[in-house]
Enzyme design. Structure first.
Site, PDB file in Angstrom:
ATOM      1  N   TYR A 126       0.881  -0.803   0.320  1.00 35.95           N
ATOM      2  CA  TYR A 126      -0.026  -0.262  -0.170  1.00 35.95           C
ATOM      3  C   TYR A 126       1.108   1.597   0.032  1.00 35.95           C
ATOM      4  CZ  TYR A 126      -4.262  -2.111   0.887  1.00 35.95           C
ATOM      5  OH  TYR A 126      -5.569  -3.011   1.010  1.00 35.95           O
ATOM      6  N   ASP A 178      -6.686  -0.548  -6.093  1.00 32.91           N
ATOM      7  CA  ASP A 178      -8.046  -0.124  -5.817  1.00 32.91           C
ATOM      8  C   ASP A 178      -8.668   0.441  -4.876  1.00 32.91           C
ATOM      9  OD1 ASP A 178      -8.052  -2.263  -3.739  1.00 32.91           O
ATOM     10  OD2 ASP A 178      -8.770  -3.683  -5.723  1.00 32.91           O
ATOM     11  N   HIS A 232     -10.997  -6.216  -5.472  1.00 29.90           N
ATOM     12  CA  HIS A 232     -11.169  -5.981  -3.258  1.00 29.90           C
ATOM     13  C   HIS A 232     -11.703  -7.864  -2.621  1.00 29.90           C
ATOM     14  CE1 HIS A 232      -8.013  -3.897  -1.374  1.00 29.90           C
ATOM     15  NE2 HIS A 232      -8.244  -3.989   0.094  1.00 29.90           N
TER      16      HIS A 232
HETATM   17  C1  LIG Z   1      -9.738  -9.565   5.547  1.00 27.94           C
HETATM   18  C2  LIG Z   1      -8.967  -9.495   4.244  1.00 27.94           C
HETATM   19  C3  LIG Z   1      -8.130  -8.363   4.412  1.00 27.94           C
HETATM   20  C4  LIG Z   1      -6.978  -7.690   3.085  1.00 27.94           C
HETATM   21  N1  LIG Z   1      -6.433  -7.149   3.300  1.00 27.94           N
HETATM   22  C5  LIG Z   1      -5.802  -6.432   2.480  1.00 27.94           C
HETATM   23  C6  LIG Z   1      -4.916  -6.313   2.019  1.00 27.94           C
HETATM   24  O1  LIG Z   1      -4.437  -5.755   2.519  1.00 27.94           O
HETATM   25  N2  LIG Z   1      -4.269  -5.636   1.031  1.00 27.94           N
HETATM   26  C7  LIG Z   1      -4.545  -6.350  -0.265  1.00 27.94           C
HETATM   27  O2  LIG Z   1      -4.246  -5.500  -1.608  1.00 27.94           O
HETATM   28  N3  LIG Z   1      -6.000  -7.112  -0.307  1.00 27.94           N
HETATM   29  C8  LIG Z   1      -6.712  -7.082   0.523  1.00 27.94           C
HETATM   30  N4  LIG Z   1      -7.567  -7.708   0.476  1.00 27.94           N
HETATM   31  C9  LIG Z   1      -8.080  -8.532  -0.237  1.00 27.94           C
HETATM   32  C10 LIG Z   1      -7.139 -10.136  -0.836  1.00 27.94           C
HETATM   33  O3  LIG Z   1      -5.965  -9.689  -0.936  1.00 27.94           O
HETATM   34  C11 LIG Z   1      -8.273 -10.329  -2.033  1.00 27.94           C
HETATM   35  O4  LIG Z   1      -7.998  -9.689  -2.585  1.00 27.94           O
HETATM   36  C12 LIG Z   1      -9.849 -11.025  -1.898  1.00 27.94           C
HETATM   37  O5  LIG Z   1      -9.396 -11.335  -0.577  1.00 27.94           O
HETATM   38  C13 LIG Z   1     -10.220 -12.067  -2.813  1.00 27.94           C
HETATM   39  O6  LIG Z   1     -11.630 -12.292  -2.415  1.00 27.94           O
HETATM   40  P1  LIG Z   1     -12.149 -13.898  -1.946  1.00 27.94           P
HETATM   41  O7  LIG Z   1     -11.544 -13.481  -0.903  1.00 27.94           O
HETATM   42  O8  LIG Z   1     -13.502 -13.505  -2.479  1.00 27.94           O
HETATM   43  O9  LIG Z   1     -10.901 -14.989  -1.945  1.00 27.94           O
HETATM   44  C14 LIG Z   1      -8.155  -8.331   1.780  1.00 27.94           C
HETATM   45  C15 LIG Z   1      -9.619  -9.394   2.022  1.00 27.94           C
HETATM   46  C16 LIG Z   1      -9.825  -9.816   2.901  1.00 27.94           C
HETATM   47  C17 LIG Z   1     -11.360 -10.818   2.911  1.00 27.94           C
END
Ligand SMILES: Cc1cc2nc3c(=O)[nH]c(=O)nc-3n(C[C@H](O)[C@H](O)[C@H](O)COP(=O)(O)O)c2cc1C
Length: 367
Positions: A140, A168, A257
């Site tokens: 980030y 995003d 995301h």
């Molecule tokens: C609890 C949580 C925290 C997340 N934190 C980040 C993050 O810090 N950086 C990021 O790029 N994506 C983050 N994401 C998004 C995930 O990298 C990913 O794009 C997404 O969870 C994929 O979808 P899915 O949970 O249906 O497999 C987060 C997702 C969740 C569920």
């Protein structure tokens, strides 16, 4: 349990949905909202799952399924399979061993672990715990660019193999569940993320730290400065995928995301093919969002993805049983992928192409 020791007890999870149910029962309300929730009315969160089901598989038979190869190549490196653990912040809310536990599960299954900027384990601690394991670092970009430069330098120095810049999240999405059930702050003694030296970062602080003015020229600078490939995560249109390539990205992650940012944007599976068509011959296209079955992975590969990121299911496993749970989640998916490859008549995953998928008849009927 040995193969001949009879059926497993009814409670033993056999699918990612089982882990989802067990995790839901075990988490406090705030952490539940953080892990399970999405933005707004959660239309995109639900549609991510539905989007994979809108594709039907066109299986071929009698092609010989005795030898399965699920290998792929990502960013020029051969990988034994296409799964990657998605970057997810504040894992210590889910389990005390946090990212290290997840990384152990990833290493045990030969899966790339993508450590988030807001990890609750330092990038160095992860390397110390699992020196040889494949790892990527998610960035980030902070308004204070000095911090970002430091993080990039650290990731390169510590042998992280790719820099995944999340594009995003200029601001945090409106997440109703989190507004109703505030996400607990990690306790100071357990928050060990990269910017926690003079205090610690709570989930609610995120929006204020990240630079809403991140631009393509920043991506270009990171790509020029970093000694490792830059991947842009959070691309949903061919237009942006082309810009990412023009500005030096070596890969893109087609992602909304996990439905946590802008509600009613395109679902992952729907966004994928046009992006592969636009840039798939120049860079690696990855995808995440709603992947819960081996058949979903197969469809992603058939649509042109090089690899897939798995998000929430890994946290469900982590919540239920730490490393063992997260590892089992990945093993279940890999087992399902093998079965899907054999039954779809694509024993070598590299053979998968668009001829293996079609718009499901049940979708056409509804139109
Ligand atoms: C609890 C949580 C925290 C997340 N934190 C980040 C993050 O810090 N950086 C990021 O790029 N994506 C983050 N994401 C998004 C995930 O990298 C990913 O794009 C997404 O969870 C994929 O979808 P899915 O949970 O249906 O497999 C987060 C997702 C969740 C569920």
């Amino acid at each position: 349990m040995a193969a001949d020791s009879g059926p497993q007890p009814a409670a033993a999870p056999i699918s990612l949905a089982d882990y989802e149910r067990l995790a839901a029962e075990s988490l406090d309300a705030g952490t539940h909202a953080y892990v399970f929730g999405g933005a707004g009315d959660e239309v995109t969160l639900r549609d991510n799952l539905a989007s994979w089901q809108r594709f039907a598989i066109r299986p071929r038979v009698l092609v010989g399924a005795g030898q399965l190869h699920r290998g792929t190549t990502v960013l020029g490196r051969p990988r034994p399979h296409p799964l990657i653990v998605a970057p997810m912040a504040f894992q210590r809310l889910v389990h005390r061993d946090a990212d290290i536990a997840t990384a152990r599960a990833a290493a045990a299954t030969n899966t790339i672990m993508c450590l988030p900027t807001f990890s609750t384990t330092t990038p160095a601690a992860l390397v110390e715990a699992l020196p040889g394991a494949p790892r990527w670092f998610q960035l980030y970009v902070f308004a204070d660019r000095g911090v970002s430069r430091e993080l990039i330098g650290l990731a390169c120095e510590l042998g992280y193999e790719a820099l995944v810049v999340t594009v995003d999240l200029p601001v945090t999405g409106v997440r109703d569940r989190e507004l109703r059930h505030p996400v607990p702050s990690p306790r100071p003694e357990t928050a060990a993320g990269p910017r926690t030296a003079g205090g610690f970062i709570a989930p609610a602080d995120l929006g204020g730290l990240i630079d809403p003015d991140l631009s393509w020229s920043d991506i270009e600078r990171f790509a020029a400065d970093a000694s490792i490939p830059v991947v842009a995560k959070g691309i949903l249109t061919p237009e942006d995928a082309r810009l990412a390539v023009e500005h030096g990205a070596r890969g893109v992650v087609v992602s909304n995301h996990g439905g946590r940012q802008l509600d009613t944007v395109l679902a992952a599976a729907d966004a994928l093919a046009p992006i592969v068509d636009a840039v798939g011959d120049q860079v690696d296209v990855l995808v995440d969002g709603g992947i819960r079955r081996g058949t979903d992975v197969l469809k992603a590969l058939a649509l042109g993805a090089r690899a897939v990121m798995i998000g929430r299911p890994v946290l469900w496993g982590l919540a239920v049983d730490g490393t063992a749970g997260a590892r089992r989640v990945l093993e279940i998916l890999l087992g399902e992928l093998d079965t899907a490859l054999a039954l779809a008549g694509a024993p070598n995953a590299a053979q998968l192409d668009r001829s293996f998928v079609t718009t499901a008849p049940w979708v056409a009927e509804r139109r």
